[in-house]
Design a protein around this motif. Structure first.
Motif: not given
Ligand code: FES
Length: 333
Positions: A279-291, A317-319
């Motif tokens: 899972l991913s969403s923001c791809r900039e380390g702010t949303c937490g989806t990729c924990e 970590m947030f990959i």
């Molecule tokens: S995709 Fe949002 S923190 Fe990684």
């Protein structure tokens, strides 16, 4: 991640796997709350109760390709009939909030993922809540929860003008002794030196708002205990070390694969390239989806979510942004 603002996010096909199976929601009510702010009430289209959540949580609204945005939940966690978010129209944003304002009418179907919480309310004797603009949204259920817990609390809420500050009137009317409303055109910038100049034992500081406010609060809290400050960012933390990137090895414990993450690719991209759903969403380390759980190795944390204490533990970590300090990581993927 976003309180109610139009955070940067990128939609990817890999974002649709379990456990992030989207909910199908119906917009049952849409209300104008303040200048440029609407509140959306979203119920499950199948009539079932909405998922449980805790104060500080957010949901991802999947508005379309390239339009996946995070919004903090601002309703009552005990109300299982619907979820509520408040969205600020951002004319300089990337289109998510404008889509919400211009296209989402009552009766519309909206897909969503979550809720997820990276801004949970810790136990404390006293809470100091500091909100900037639409950053008030995650703090609303926290305020109610602080009251339920019998803790002391104080809210300082700044905004451009009184008319732009959603919930200001009801907050002040309900808790006049706890709430300070500070429109910038009436009272100027928040007095952060007065609020945070002296560290107070037993007080947890929760702040959500635009980056300049967060940076200023972070600076003032430098002398506070490290665990006292809790912030939610709309955009990546400013700065960061400009160090040359190095390739490193990642073992995916569940998938049984070992990958090399090149210097110019993220762990997330390398994992996606290998065909492993994540899972991913923001791809900039702010949303937490990729924990992602870290089983071995030392992450090089570059997200805007973890506290210094959580970073020191090093078990997640947030990959999408974080890398490796130890040459090799074993991840729970
Ligand atoms: S995709 Fe949002 S923190 Fe990684």
């Amino acid at each position: 991640m976003s309180a109610g603002t139009d955070a940067v996010a990128t939609y990817t096909a890999a974002a649709s796997c379990a456990p992030g199976t989207p909910l199908t929601l119906t917009l049952t009510r849409r209300e104008a709350l303040a200048d440029g702010v609407v509140r959306l009430t979203l119920a499950r289209a199948d009539g079932l109760p909405v998922p449980a959540w805790t104060p500080g949580a957010h949901i991802d609204l999947l508005l379309g390709p390239g339009l996946e945005r995070q919004y903090s939940l601002c309703g009552d966690p005990d109300d299982t009939s619907a979820l509520q978010v408040a969205v600020l129209r951002e004319t300089a944003g990337r289109g998510g909030s404008q889509y919400v304002h211009d296209r989402l009418t009552e009766g519309a179907t909206v897909r969503a993922r979550g809720p997820r919480n990276h801004f949970a309310l810790v136990g404390a004797e006293h809470y100091l809540f500091i909100a900037g603009g639409i950053g008030i949204t995650p703090l609303l259920p926290m305020i109610a929860e602080a009251g339920r817990r019998g803790a002391g609390w104080h809210l300082v809420y700044g905004g451009r003008t009184r008319a732009s500050m959603a919930f200001a009137g009801e907050l002040r009317a309900r808790w006049p002794e706890h709430v300070e409303i500070c429109p910038q055109d009436e009272t100027g910038l928040l007095d952060l030196d007065g609020l945070l100049g002296v560290a107070r034992d037993g007080t947890a500081v929760y702040c959500c708002g635009p980056e300049p406010l967060l940076a200023a609060v972070e600076e003032r809290c430098a002398s506070w205990p490290p665990s006292a400050l809790h912030m939610e960012r709309f955009a990546p933390r400013a700065g960061g070390d400009a160090v040359p990137e190095e390739p490193f090895e990642v073992e995916l414990a569940q998938s049984g694969m070992t990958l090399t993450v090149p210097a110019d690719r993220s762990v997330l991209e390398a994992v996606e390239d290998a065909g492993v759903p994540v899972l991913s969403s923001c791809r900039e380390g702010t949303c937490g989806t990729c924990e992602t759980g870290v089983l071995e190795g030392v992450p090089d944390h570059r997200d805007s979510l973890l506290t210094s204490e959580e970073r020191a533990v090093g078990d997640v970590m947030f990959i999408c942004v974080s890398r490796c300090r130890s040459g090799r990581l074993v991840l729970d993927l």
